[in-house]
Design a protein around this motif. Sequence first.
Motif, short mmCIF file in Angstrom:
data_model
loop_
_atom_site.label_atom_id
_atom_site.label_comp_id
_atom_site.label_asym_id
_atom_site.label_seq_id
_atom_site.Cartn_x
_atom_site.Cartn_y
_atom_site.Cartn_z
N LEU A 5 4.05 15.04 -5.06
CA LEU A 5 4.41 14.12 -6.14
C LEU A 5 5.51 13.12 -5.77
N PRO A 6 6.60 13.53 -5.14
CA PRO A 6 7.64 12.53 -4.79
C PRO A 6 7.10 11.44 -3.86
N TYR A 7 6.26 11.82 -2.90
CA TYR A 7 5.68 10.86 -1.96
C TYR A 7 4.71 9.92 -2.66
N ASN A 64 4.79 9.00 -5.79
CA ASN A 64 5.57 8.06 -6.61
C ASN A 64 6.13 6.92 -5.77
N VAL A 65 6.64 7.25 -4.59
CA VAL A 65 7.18 6.22 -3.69
C VAL A 65 6.06 5.27 -3.25
N MET A 71 3.31 4.54 -4.87
CA MET A 71 2.96 3.68 -6.01
C MET A 71 3.97 2.55 -6.15
N GLU A 72 5.25 2.87 -6.03
CA GLU A 72 6.29 1.85 -6.17
C GLU A 72 6.19 0.79 -5.08
N ASN A 114 2.60 -0.92 -5.90
CA ASN A 114 2.42 -1.37 -7.28
C ASN A 114 0.95 -1.35 -7.68
N THR A 127 -2.41 1.79 -8.52
CA THR A 127 -2.63 3.17 -8.91
C THR A 127 -2.82 4.07 -7.69
N ILE A 174 -1.01 8.36 -10.52
CA ILE A 174 0.28 7.70 -10.71
C ILE A 174 0.00 6.24 -11.02
N SER A 211 0.75 2.28 -12.04
CA SER A 211 1.73 1.21 -11.88
C SER A 211 1.74 0.37 -13.15
N THR A 229 2.22 7.93 4.27
CA THR A 229 2.40 8.91 3.20
C THR A 229 1.57 10.16 3.45
#
Length: 249
Positions: free
Chosen positions: A84-86, A88-89, A91-92, A95, A97, A114, A116, A237
């Motif tokens: 999950l942390p990876y 999220n990064v 996706m950020e 930007n 999905t 996740i 965007s 990732t």
Amino acid sequence: MSVKSAKRALDIMEILSHFPRGLTINEVSLKLGLPQSSTFNLIKTLTQEGYLYQDELKKYRLGAKLINLGTVAMESLDIHQISLPYLNVLMERMNETVFMSVLSGNELVYIAKILSNRSIRTTAEPGHVKPLYCTGLGKAFLAFMPEEERERLLDGMTLKQITPRTVTDRKELRSQLETFREQGYSIDDEENEEGLYCVAAPIFDARRDVIAAISVAGPKERMTIRGTEVIRDLLSTSQAISQKTGFIQ
């Protein structure tokens, strides 16, 4: 099937979990206070799908298919938490999905999505299943699994035309999978949903088995313009998550 029927089906499996030696249809009906006719129909469906089986005494027990689902559920919880942390990064950065899935039998099961702030609409949601042959995530599994397992799955598949771009020729699909294996990632070019372009990569464990796959998905124009960047960050990732699960390249 209605929500009421789904609840009754779950109740049947729940009650049978407390009776490892099985129950007859009449016994299930009495214990749950359900009409015998609807109990019969539900048990028949669950048995046909492999969730229950009938023994030589005509009693029904939980079926082997639940073992596989339970195993997938346990593995999914672990890999989801690690990833999950990876995700999220990723996706950020992109930007777009980001998805994660695991394999259950011959289907894909989504375990993470996740979003965007510019995500496009898609039918894929956590818990949903989709075919392997026409999704980027599914093709990641097929491309990187052992050849014998891949051929067994492909032989049992019906390649249905879902969009105008769905690959339904087995020879073409096999050639595509070989290319994906060589390049390290797979692509779904609007093959499962029109307008959705997806790039996916496998997650390996310490035994070098594919235990999950992740993807970045968005409109084709946006995804292809940033193609090199998307592939670089996706592979970075997937490699980082694989290392967390014990994979050594």
